[in-house]
Design a protein around this motif. Structure first.
Motif, PDB file in Angstrom:
ATOM      1  N   VAL A  86       0.875  -1.172   0.000  1.00 26.13           N
ATOM      2  CA  VAL A  86       0.000   0.000   0.000  1.00 26.13           C
ATOM      3  C   VAL A  86       0.910   1.219   0.000  1.00 26.13           C
ATOM      4  N   VAL A  87       0.585   2.196  -0.852  1.00 24.95           N
ATOM      5  CA  VAL A  87       1.413   3.391  -0.966  1.00 24.95           C
ATOM      6  C   VAL A  87       0.568   4.632  -0.691  1.00 24.95           C
ATOM      7  N   ARG A  88       1.167   5.549   0.069  1.00 19.51           N
ATOM      8  CA  ARG A  88       0.551   6.845   0.370  1.00 19.51           C
ATOM      9  C   ARG A  88       1.432   7.911  -0.252  1.00 19.51           C
ATOM     10  N   GLY A  89       0.833   8.805  -1.046  1.00 20.83           N
ATOM     11  CA  GLY A  89       1.631   9.840  -1.681  1.00 20.83           C
ATOM     12  C   GLY A  89       0.784  10.734  -2.556  1.00 20.83           C
ATOM     13  N   SER A  90       1.340  11.123  -3.693  1.00 21.25           N
ATOM     14  CA  SER A  90       0.625  12.025  -4.596  1.00 21.25           C
ATOM     15  C   SER A  90       0.610  11.460  -6.012  1.00 21.25           C
ATOM     16  N   VAL A  91      -0.362  11.924  -6.770  1.00 20.36           N
ATOM     17  CA  VAL A  91      -0.495  11.547  -8.177  1.00 20.36           C
ATOM     18  C   VAL A  91      -0.601  12.831  -8.981  1.00 20.36           C
ATOM     19  N   THR A  92       0.210  12.909 -10.023  1.00 23.12           N
ATOM     20  CA  THR A  92       0.178  14.069 -10.907  1.00 23.12           C
ATOM     21  C   THR A  92       0.001  13.569 -12.328  1.00 23.12           C
ATOM     22  N   GLY A  93      -0.937  14.185 -13.027  1.00 22.96           N
ATOM     23  CA  GLY A  93      -1.194  13.809 -14.410  1.00 22.96           C
ATOM     24  C   GLY A  93      -1.462  15.027 -15.262  1.00 22.96           C
ATOM     25  N   PRO A  94      -1.766  14.798 -16.534  1.00 23.88           N
ATOM     26  CA  PRO A  94      -1.997  15.907 -17.454  1.00 23.88           C
ATOM     27  C   PRO A  94      -3.135  16.842 -17.043  1.00 23.88           C
ATOM     28  N   ASN A  95      -4.089  16.329 -16.288  1.00 22.05           N
ATOM     29  CA  ASN A  95      -5.237  17.161 -15.930  1.00 22.05           C
ATOM     30  C   ASN A  95      -5.323  17.479 -14.439  1.00 22.05           C
ATOM     31  N   ARG A 143     -12.532  11.603 -15.663  1.00 25.92           N
ATOM     32  CA  ARG A 143     -12.586  10.372 -16.452  1.00 25.92           C
ATOM     33  C   ARG A 143     -11.306  10.058 -17.213  1.00 25.92           C
ATOM     34  N   ASP A 144     -10.452  11.048 -17.422  1.00 22.90           N
ATOM     35  CA  ASP A 144      -9.217  10.804 -18.152  1.00 22.90           C
ATOM     36  C   ASP A 144      -8.121  10.185 -17.286  1.00 22.90           C
ATOM     37  N   ALA A 145      -8.314  10.165 -15.988  1.00 24.79           N
ATOM     38  CA  ALA A 145      -7.315   9.571 -15.097  1.00 24.79           C
ATOM     39  C   ALA A 145      -7.269   8.057 -15.308  1.00 24.79           C
ATOM     40  N   LEU A 146      -6.095   7.492 -15.111  1.00 34.33           N
ATOM     41  CA  LEU A 146      -5.965   6.044 -15.204  1.00 34.33           C
ATOM     42  C   LEU A 146      -6.820   5.395 -14.128  1.00 34.33           C
ATOM     43  N   HIS A 147      -7.345   4.200 -14.429  1.00 36.66           N
ATOM     44  CA  HIS A 147      -8.278   3.540 -13.516  1.00 36.66           C
ATOM     45  C   HIS A 147      -8.083   2.040 -13.608  1.00 36.66           C
ATOM     46  N   GLY A 148      -8.000   1.389 -12.460  1.00 35.92           N
ATOM     47  CA  GLY A 148      -7.883  -0.062 -12.436  1.00 35.92           C
ATOM     48  C   GLY A 148      -6.471  -0.503 -12.148  1.00 35.92           C
ATOM     49  N   VAL A 149      -6.030  -1.535 -12.867  1.00 32.29           N
ATOM     50  CA  VAL A 149      -4.690  -2.092 -12.710  1.00 32.29           C
ATOM     51  C   VAL A 149      -3.938  -1.784 -13.998  1.00 32.29           C
ATOM     52  N   PHE A 150      -2.794  -1.116 -13.883  1.00 32.32           N
ATOM     53  CA  PHE A 150      -2.087  -0.680 -15.085  1.00 32.32           C
ATOM     54  C   PHE A 150      -0.591  -0.551 -14.817  1.00 32.32           C
ATOM     55  N   ALA A 151       0.173  -0.590 -15.891  1.00 32.82           N
ATOM     56  CA  ALA A 151       1.619  -0.354 -15.809  1.00 32.82           C
ATOM     57  C   ALA A 151       1.857   1.135 -15.614  1.00 32.82           C
ATOM     58  N   PRO A 152       2.950   1.498 -14.964  1.00 34.43           N
ATOM     59  CA  PRO A 152       3.267   2.924 -14.825  1.00 34.43           C
ATOM     60  C   PRO A 152       3.296   3.616 -16.193  1.00 34.43           C
ATOM     61  N   SER A 153       2.865   4.868 -16.213  1.00 34.26           N
ATOM     62  CA  SER A 153       2.787   5.642 -17.441  1.00 34.26           C
ATOM     63  C   SER A 153       3.683   6.870 -17.332  1.00 34.26           C
ATOM     64  N   TRP A 166       1.640   9.941 -16.073  1.00 29.41           N
ATOM     65  CA  TRP A 166       1.066   9.960 -14.729  1.00 29.41           C
ATOM     66  C   TRP A 166       2.168   9.613 -13.737  1.00 29.41           C
ATOM     67  N   LYS A 167       2.454  10.537 -12.827  1.00 25.04           N
ATOM     68  CA  LYS A 167       3.531  10.334 -11.864  1.00 25.04           C
ATOM     69  C   LYS A 167       2.953   9.971 -10.498  1.00 25.04           C
ATOM     70  N   TYR A 168       3.259   8.768 -10.045  1.00 19.98           N
ATOM     71  CA  TYR A 168       2.864   8.287  -8.719  1.00 19.98           C
ATOM     72  C   TYR A 168       4.104   8.337  -7.839  1.00 19.98           C
ATOM     73  N   THR A 169       4.064   9.166  -6.790  1.00 19.34           N
ATOM     74  CA  THR A 169       5.194   9.331  -5.891  1.00 19.34           C
ATOM     75  C   THR A 169       4.705   9.126  -4.466  1.00 19.34           C
ATOM     76  N   GLY A 170       5.332   8.190  -3.739  1.00 21.26           N
ATOM     77  CA  GLY A 170       4.893   7.976  -2.370  1.00 21.26           C
ATOM     78  C   GLY A 170       5.776   7.016  -1.615  1.00 21.26           C
ATOM     79  N   GLU A 171       5.303   6.672  -0.450  1.00 22.38           N
ATOM     80  CA  GLU A 171       6.025   5.741   0.416  1.00 22.38           C
ATOM     81  C   GLU A 171       5.049   4.695   0.936  1.00 22.38           C
ATOM     82  N   GLU A 172       5.595   3.562   1.302  1.00 22.86           N
ATOM     83  CA  GLU A 172       4.764   2.461   1.780  1.00 22.86           C
ATOM     84  C   GLU A 172       4.054   2.835   3.081  1.00 22.86           C
ATOM     85  N   ALA A 173       2.805   2.430   3.162  1.00 24.68           N
ATOM     86  CA  ALA A 173       1.994   2.642   4.365  1.00 24.68           C
ATOM     87  C   ALA A 173       1.585   1.279   4.907  1.00 24.68           C
TER      88      ALA A 173
END
Length: 121
Positions: free
Chosen positions: A40-49, A75-85, A88-95
């Motif tokens: 489980v990761v807690r952090g931030s998500v940054t995307g085009p929108n 609706r343009d955000a990634l949703h479900g199970v996906f490979a890193p893009s 879309w930047k997912y930055t965080g630490e394990e919780a």
């Protein structure tokens, strides 16, 4: 666990009336009961929108499992199970999140834990 199987497993929880923290609590409970390695990761998500400054998601086998980014990024955000893009930047630490009791799982998910786990047989 392959993307399709992980997506099928966690997708059963998509209709739960919870935000990102509640979703990862449900998902980690299921994954722990099934013996599936993840974090489980807690952090931030940054995307085009836009950006979510405080967010939770799950990572498993190099994949991102995020069923709640659309709540904040549309609706343009990634949703479900996906490979890193790269978009879309997912930055965080394990919780550390302990599994839920079966009664709390039922309240949050709207379905019993054994029903979700039983679908994997």
């Amino acid at each position: 666990m392959k993307t399709k199987e992980l997506s099928r497993t966690l997708g059963q929880l998509d209709d739960a009336a919870v935000e990102c923290d509640g979703f990862v609590r449900l998902a980690t409970t299921v994954l722990q009961h099934l013996g599936i390695s993840h974090r489980v990761v807690r952090g931030s998500v940054t995307g085009p929108n836009g950006r979510i400054p405080y967010h939770f998601w799950i990572e498993a086998d190099g994949l991102i499992c995020d069923y709640r980014a659309r709540m904040w990024l549309g609706r343009d955000a990634l949703h479900g199970v996906f490979a890193p893009s790269p978009f879309w930047k997912y930055t965080g630490e394990e919780a550390q999140i302990p599994p839920l009791s079966e009664s709390l799982f039922l309240i949050l998910a709207g379905q019993p834990l054994h029903h979700v786990i039983g679908q994997q047989a």
